[in-house]
Design a protein around this motif. Structure first.
Motif, PDB file in Angstrom:
ATOM      1  N   TYR A  41       0.794  -1.296   0.016  1.00 15.72           N
ATOM      2  CA  TYR A  41       0.024   0.032   0.027  1.00 15.72           C
ATOM      3  C   TYR A  41       0.975   1.194   0.057  1.00 15.72           C
ATOM      4  O   TYR A  41       0.547   2.077  -0.847  1.00 15.72           O
ATOM      5  CB  TYR A  41      -0.812   0.056   1.098  1.00 15.72           C
ATOM      6  CG  TYR A  41      -1.820   1.269   1.342  1.00 15.72           C
ATOM      7  CD1 TYR A  41      -2.906   1.340   0.777  1.00 15.72           C
ATOM      8  CD2 TYR A  41      -1.173   2.508   2.087  1.00 15.72           C
ATOM      9  CE1 TYR A  41      -3.718   2.403   0.893  1.00 15.72           C
ATOM     10  CE2 TYR A  41      -1.986   3.356   2.351  1.00 15.72           C
ATOM     11  CZ  TYR A  41      -3.251   3.588   1.444  1.00 15.72           C
ATOM     12  OH  TYR A  41      -4.200   4.776   1.660  1.00 15.72           O
ATOM     13  N   ASN A  42       1.703   1.308   0.840  1.00 22.72           N
ATOM     14  CA  ASN A  42       2.726   2.565   1.138  1.00 22.72           C
ATOM     15  C   ASN A  42       3.516   2.663  -0.303  1.00 22.72           C
ATOM     16  O   ASN A  42       3.808   3.796  -0.694  1.00 22.72           O
ATOM     17  CB  ASN A  42       3.504   2.415   2.055  1.00 22.72           C
ATOM     18  CG  ASN A  42       2.670   2.658   3.590  1.00 22.72           C
ATOM     19  OD1 ASN A  42       1.739   3.454   3.564  1.00 22.72           O
ATOM     20  ND2 ASN A  42       3.201   1.919   4.444  1.00 22.72           N
ATOM     21  N   THR A  44       2.655   1.875  -3.242  1.00 19.99           N
ATOM     22  CA  THR A  44       1.965   2.431  -4.278  1.00 19.99           C
ATOM     23  C   THR A  44       1.462   3.938  -3.789  1.00 19.99           C
ATOM     24  O   THR A  44       1.473   4.712  -4.932  1.00 19.99           O
ATOM     25  CB  THR A  44       0.639   1.538  -4.173  1.00 19.99           C
ATOM     26  OG1 THR A  44       0.887   0.174  -4.499  1.00 19.99           O
ATOM     27  CG2 THR A  44      -0.203   1.799  -5.463  1.00 19.99           C
ATOM     28  N   LYS A  45       1.284   4.241  -2.741  1.00 17.00           N
ATOM     29  CA  LYS A  45       1.237   5.808  -2.409  1.00 17.00           C
ATOM     30  C   LYS A  45       2.292   6.400  -2.852  1.00 17.00           C
ATOM     31  O   LYS A  45       2.236   7.632  -3.214  1.00 17.00           O
ATOM     32  CB  LYS A  45       0.765   5.795  -0.749  1.00 17.00           C
ATOM     33  CG  LYS A  45       0.772   7.172  -0.298  1.00 17.00           C
ATOM     34  CD  LYS A  45       0.260   7.209   1.037  1.00 17.00           C
ATOM     35  CE  LYS A  45       1.152   6.617   1.985  1.00 17.00           C
ATOM     36  NZ  LYS A  45       0.893   6.816   3.601  1.00 17.00           N
ATOM     37  N   ILE A  83       2.612  12.642  -0.099  1.00 18.91           N
ATOM     38  CA  ILE A  83       2.547  11.424   0.617  1.00 18.91           C
ATOM     39  C   ILE A  83       2.080  11.510   2.093  1.00 18.91           C
ATOM     40  O   ILE A  83       1.379  10.827   2.572  1.00 18.91           O
ATOM     41  CB  ILE A  83       4.135  10.896   0.769  1.00 18.91           C
ATOM     42  CG1 ILE A  83       4.645  10.507  -0.707  1.00 18.91           C
ATOM     43  CG2 ILE A  83       4.299   9.714   1.767  1.00 18.91           C
ATOM     44  CD1 ILE A  83       5.929  10.175  -0.868  1.00 18.91           C
ATOM     45  N   HIS A  85       0.246  14.097   3.186  1.00 15.52           N
ATOM     46  CA  HIS A  85      -1.068  14.697   2.952  1.00 15.52           C
ATOM     47  C   HIS A  85      -0.928  15.999   3.755  1.00 15.52           C
ATOM     48  O   HIS A  85      -1.924  16.303   4.515  1.00 15.52           O
ATOM     49  CB  HIS A  85      -2.152  13.815   3.512  1.00 15.52           C
ATOM     50  CG  HIS A  85      -2.415  12.630   2.761  1.00 15.52           C
ATOM     51  ND1 HIS A  85      -2.565  11.224   3.288  1.00 15.52           N
ATOM     52  CD2 HIS A  85      -2.402  12.259   1.451  1.00 15.52           C
ATOM     53  CE1 HIS A  85      -2.592  10.467   2.439  1.00 15.52           C
ATOM     54  NE2 HIS A  85      -2.666  11.136   1.236  1.00 15.52           N
ATOM     55  N   ARG A 221      -0.267   2.443   7.372  1.00 15.84           N
ATOM     56  CA  ARG A 221      -0.844   3.027   6.177  1.00 15.84           C
ATOM     57  C   ARG A 221      -1.085   4.630   6.178  1.00 15.84           C
ATOM     58  O   ARG A 221      -1.243   5.088   5.429  1.00 15.84           O
ATOM     59  CB  ARG A 221      -2.101   2.393   5.650  1.00 15.84           C
ATOM     60  CG  ARG A 221      -1.726   0.842   5.440  1.00 15.84           C
ATOM     61  CD  ARG A 221      -3.253   0.341   4.924  1.00 15.84           C
ATOM     62  NE  ARG A 221      -2.821  -1.211   4.522  1.00 15.84           N
ATOM     63  CZ  ARG A 221      -3.582  -1.812   3.582  1.00 15.84           C
ATOM     64  NH1 ARG A 221      -4.697  -1.260   2.955  1.00 15.84           N
ATOM     65  NH2 ARG A 221      -3.175  -3.246   3.487  1.00 15.84           N
ATOM     66  N   ASP A 226      -2.201  12.697   9.055  1.00 20.32           N
ATOM     67  CA  ASP A 226      -3.216  12.251   8.441  1.00 20.32           C
ATOM     68  C   ASP A 226      -4.482  12.465   9.734  1.00 20.32           C
ATOM     69  O   ASP A 226      -5.644  12.536   9.408  1.00 20.32           O
ATOM     70  CB  ASP A 226      -3.346  10.838   8.049  1.00 20.32           C
ATOM     71  CG  ASP A 226      -2.597  10.560   6.828  1.00 20.32           C
ATOM     72  OD1 ASP A 226      -2.994  11.321   5.764  1.00 20.32           O
ATOM     73  OD2 ASP A 226      -1.966   9.774   6.616  1.00 20.32           O
TER      74      ASP A 226
END
Length: 427
Positions: A41-42, A44-45, A83, A85, A221, A226
């Protein structure tokens, strides 16, 4: 397998220790699979951020002098902000380490008469001199910034009643240390940090929260930014540098906070417009790209260490079965001699300076002697295989890193081998 074991034996690892490690490893498949899912996941982020901000070969061009119109530097900061946010980011080789990044963020966003609050007890050793808890030239205390802390409850959770009482008119900024540092307490999850931030801002909406994010990046994640942090701060020679960044630090956060940080790093009126990349951008980009998988390998090493040492009677924080929120594994060894043996094993497994013997020394910024094993390509890079700790009760060693899981595995096995060789442990 016989060839591998023979090679390990030549490097000082006994068949008994290797066999014990293989038995432990057989029980960790489920944990490792979950880590790989988070890493995917990370990864891909990170990739999505590179693509969105059109990272190109032109971004790797060196700059000198003032560094005006540095495309690569400015794009890298956009990638970091994406990344994490956040509205903005400051990612610079001129930030020399994590402590420097934290000091920069605090000094830029606190003015004389303001108060800094730590709701997680005493901060990490090196930050104590930055704040002025231990007297030091250039500390925040010298510039009229006061400090207050609220200790954690006995179970390691936040004392919300104490925090409510501590937040006052002068309280301007709250600092939260995500990882344990040299304190054998649990690391805070991002969710726990989010609950703390929401609580503090419900009491004083304009209060700013800075999170020391060192050792925690890409373990979960989401990041503290965030869940409401105004600034997240870290070192590029830890998680986000992926083992390739030769130096540097980052601060991601609100536009107003980052602008103040940039003006403090360079000069008022100059801010982010100056600062050459000194030819480091390829390493900074590539290290960030690799970071999620490098962090995953370090996590696996930490879990393996806990699973190996717990059955031998050593207290491990976190325990092997616990969910992880950073890459640090604390092992309480009970004596200075055991710490020396453990660190000797990590050093013996290193690709650099494997022949050296770690000894305690008076390390700058610490009030106790510190022993440190670190045979790294980048000096002080604790995303690489390393172990360290202050020579004081409970004589805990803090293991972290490993650019690959397989290297971390060998280092942990060698640490046990040295404890056996010193007749401290029997298996």
């Amino acid at each position: 397998m016989d060839e591998l074991l023979a090679l390990y034996k030549k490097m000082g690892l006994s068949e008994a220790v290797y066999a014990r490690g293989e038995r432990v490893l057989g029980s960790l498949a489920g944990r490792f699979a979950a880590i790989d899912q988070t890493a995917e996941y990370n990864q891909t982020k990170v990739l999505a951020a590179f693509q969105k901000h059109r990272v190109s070969a032109a971004c790797f061009t060196p700059s000198t002098g003032y560094g005006y119109d540095d495309l690569g530097r400015d794009t890298l900061e956009k990638v970091y902000a994406e990344i994490f946010h956040t509205e903005a980011a400051l990612v610079r080789p001129q930030i020399t380490c994590g402590t420097h990044a934290l000091a920069l963020a605090l000094a830029a966003n606190l003015l004389p008469g303001d108060e800094l609050l730590s709701p997680a007890g005493l901060p990490y050793d090196t930050l104590q001199e930055v704040i002025g808890i231990r007297e030091s030239v250039g500390s925040l205390a010298e510039y009229g910034v006061s400090y207050r802390q609220v200790d954690l409850l006995p179970d390691g959770s936040f004392d919300y009643d104490g925090i409510r009482s501590a937040i006052g008119e002068k309280t301007k900024l709250i600092t939260v240390q995500r990882s344990k540092g040299y304190d054998p307490r649990p690391t805070f999850s991002v969710a726990q940090i989010g609950e703390l931030i929401a609580f503090c801002k419900s009491i004083k909406p304009d209060i700013r929260v800075m999170v020391d994010n060192c050792y925690g990046e890409f373990v979960e994640r989401i990041e503290p930014s965030d869940v409401g942090a105004d600034m997240v701060v870290g070192s590029l020679i830890k998680n986000p540098g992926g083992g390739l960044a030769p130096t540097g630090g980052y601060i991601c956060g609100t536009e107003s906070c980052i602008h103040r940080c940039a003006c403090r790093l360079s000069a008022p009126g100059l801010g982010r417009e100056v600062g050459s990349n000194m030819g480091m951008l390829t390493s900074l980009y590539e290290g960030l790209f690799l970071a999620p998988t490098v962090v995953a390998g370090a996590e696996k090493g930490a879990i393996f260490a806990a699973a190996l040492y717990e059955p031998l009677g050593f207290r491990c924080i976190p325990a092997a079965s616990e969910e992880r929120h950073d890459i640090i594994q604390a092992v309480e060894l009970g004596s200075e001699e055991a710490m020396k043996a453990f660190c000797a094993g990590i050093q013996a497994a290193a690709p650099v300076d494997s022949f050296a013997v770690p000894l305690p020394w008076d390390m700058p910024g610490y009030d106790s002697q510190v022993i440190m094993a670190a045979g790294a390509f980048i000096q002080g890079s604790s995303i690489e295989l390393s172990a360290d700790g202050p020579i004081r009760p409970p004589y805990a060693v803090y293991f972290q890193g490993g650019l690959t899981w397989l290297h971390a595995k060998f280092g942990i096995l060698m640490s046990l081998q040295k404890l056996i060789d010193a007749q401290i442990v029997q298996i």
